[in-house]
Design an enzyme around this catalytic site. Structure first.
Site, short mmCIF file in Angstrom:
data_model
loop_
_atom_site.label_atom_id
_atom_site.label_comp_id
_atom_site.label_asym_id
_atom_site.label_seq_id
_atom_site.Cartn_x
_atom_site.Cartn_y
_atom_site.Cartn_z
N TYR A 1 12.78 8.86 13.72
CA TYR A 1 12.64 8.81 12.28
C TYR A 1 13.66 9.73 11.75
O TYR A 1 13.57 9.08 10.94
CB TYR A 1 10.78 8.97 12.28
CG TYR A 1 11.39 9.15 11.06
CD1 TYR A 1 10.27 7.64 10.29
CD2 TYR A 1 10.44 9.95 9.91
CE1 TYR A 1 9.96 7.33 8.52
CE2 TYR A 1 10.19 10.18 8.83
CZ TYR A 1 9.57 8.18 7.60
OH TYR A 1 9.54 8.26 7.12
N ARG B 1 0.89 -1.05 0.18
CA ARG B 1 -0.56 -0.42 -0.35
C ARG B 1 0.85 1.15 -0.46
O ARG B 1 2.14 1.05 0.04
CB ARG B 1 -1.09 0.33 1.27
CG ARG B 1 -0.21 -0.42 2.14
CD ARG B 1 -1.01 -0.04 4.04
NE ARG B 1 -0.27 0.15 4.83
CZ ARG B 1 -0.26 0.14 6.10
NH1 ARG B 1 -2.42 -0.67 6.04
NH2 ARG B 1 -0.41 0.20 7.45
N LYS C 1 16.47 7.87 8.86
CA LYS C 1 16.39 8.79 7.39
C LYS C 1 17.36 9.40 7.06
O LYS C 1 17.50 9.38 6.21
CB LYS C 1 14.63 8.85 7.28
CG LYS C 1 13.41 8.65 7.38
CD LYS C 1 13.43 7.05 7.24
CE LYS C 1 12.40 6.11 6.55
NZ LYS C 1 12.24 5.52 5.59
N THR D 1 -1.06 9.70 2.82
CA THR D 1 -0.72 8.23 2.75
C THR D 1 -1.17 8.33 4.27
O THR D 1 -1.38 9.37 4.72
CB THR D 1 0.26 7.69 2.59
OG1 THR D 1 1.05 7.73 3.75
CG2 THR D 1 0.71 7.46 1.13
#
Length: 267
Positions: A161, A18, A165, A198
């Site tokens: 996070y 997805r 990254k 999203t």
């Protein structure tokens, strides 16, 4: 680029069930690639693969927890067996758990490191082994790691996070150097997507409100748009098109870069 710039290529897309992963899989397929969807979401992943198959794409699904070496081995073997080769890895699987630094939970930080850092480096490891001369596929290839605009800006509430990254960016560059110096025939690049609406992106917007950084979701999203020179959020198709370019022959002399697809937010 031509409409079938990836004709004959065989791709494994992690987190492909997805969101960004599914959009990248669709973009690669439109450009002629065969697609293996790798994900922990079996039902959704099989449905995404089935949609690709309806369009005549050679495809399949494999259960893949990117933090587990044996599952990577199985996913690569399934890709080679099902698609007849393996020369594209989209290292997309990742998670984000929002928290102010003063409230970070160790288990949340550890989980993000496992999925976003360990999962990414294991993907490169097994892609290198399969794609390099003498490997199960052995014809070289391309790896595209999905980082984030969060690796390039100081955005509150996503410290861990952002750190993971940033690690993806560093590992990309070292992977590109190793692959080049050792003659693997594999290019390695990463993409920095901007905020996309999203499920993950909208969860972040909701979480920003919960930790007191915005009065409501509209304000949270609006603050991102304000910081973006092109004046909108990213769309999944923007990331898909960038991935196609980096995998194509048009990018044949590009390796070790981080490509911002963020509307200028991270400049």
């Amino acid at each position: 680029m031509s409409g079938k710039s990836l004709e004959g290529r065989k791709a494994l897309v992690t987190g492909g069930a997805r969101g960004i992963g599914a959009a990248i899989a669709q973009a690669l397929a439109r450009s002629g690639a065969s697609i293996m969807i790798g994900d922990i979401l079996e039902e959704t992943g099989k449905a995404t693969a089935a949609e690709l198959a309806k369009a005549g794409v050679k495809t399949g699904f494999v259960q893949l927890d990117v933090t587990k070496d044996p599952q990577w081995e199985g996913a690569v073997a399934a890709t080679v067996a099902t698609l007849g080769g393996y020369d594209i890895l989209i290292n997309n699987a990742g998670i984000e758990i929002t928290s102010l630094i003063s409230d970070v939970k160790a288990e949340d930080a550890q989980r993000m490191c496992e999925v976003n850092i360990v999962g990414t480096v294991l993907g490169m490891k097994h892609a290198f082994r399969a794609m390099r001369p003498g490997g199960a596929a052995g014809n070289g290839g391309t790896i595209v790691n999905i980082a984030s605009v969060a690796a390039t800006i100081a955005f509150p509430s996503i410290a861990v996070y952002s750190g993971t990254k940033s690690a993806v960016d560093r590992m990309t560059r070292i992977g590109a150097m190793e692959a080049g110096k050792l003659g693997y025939g594999v290019r390695v690049n990463c993409i920095y997507p901007g905020l996309i609406p999203t499920d993950m992106g909208m969860q972040l917007a909701n979480d920003i409100v919960k930790v007191g950084l915005a009065p409501d979701v509209n304000a949270a999203v609006g603050s991102v748009v304000e910081q973006t020179p092109l004046g909108r959020l990213a769309e999944v198709g923007d990331i898909g098109d960038a991935a196609v370019f980096l995998c194509s022959n048009e990018a044949r002399f590009i390796t070790g870069i981080g490509l911002p697809v963020d509307g200028g937010m991270g400049m």
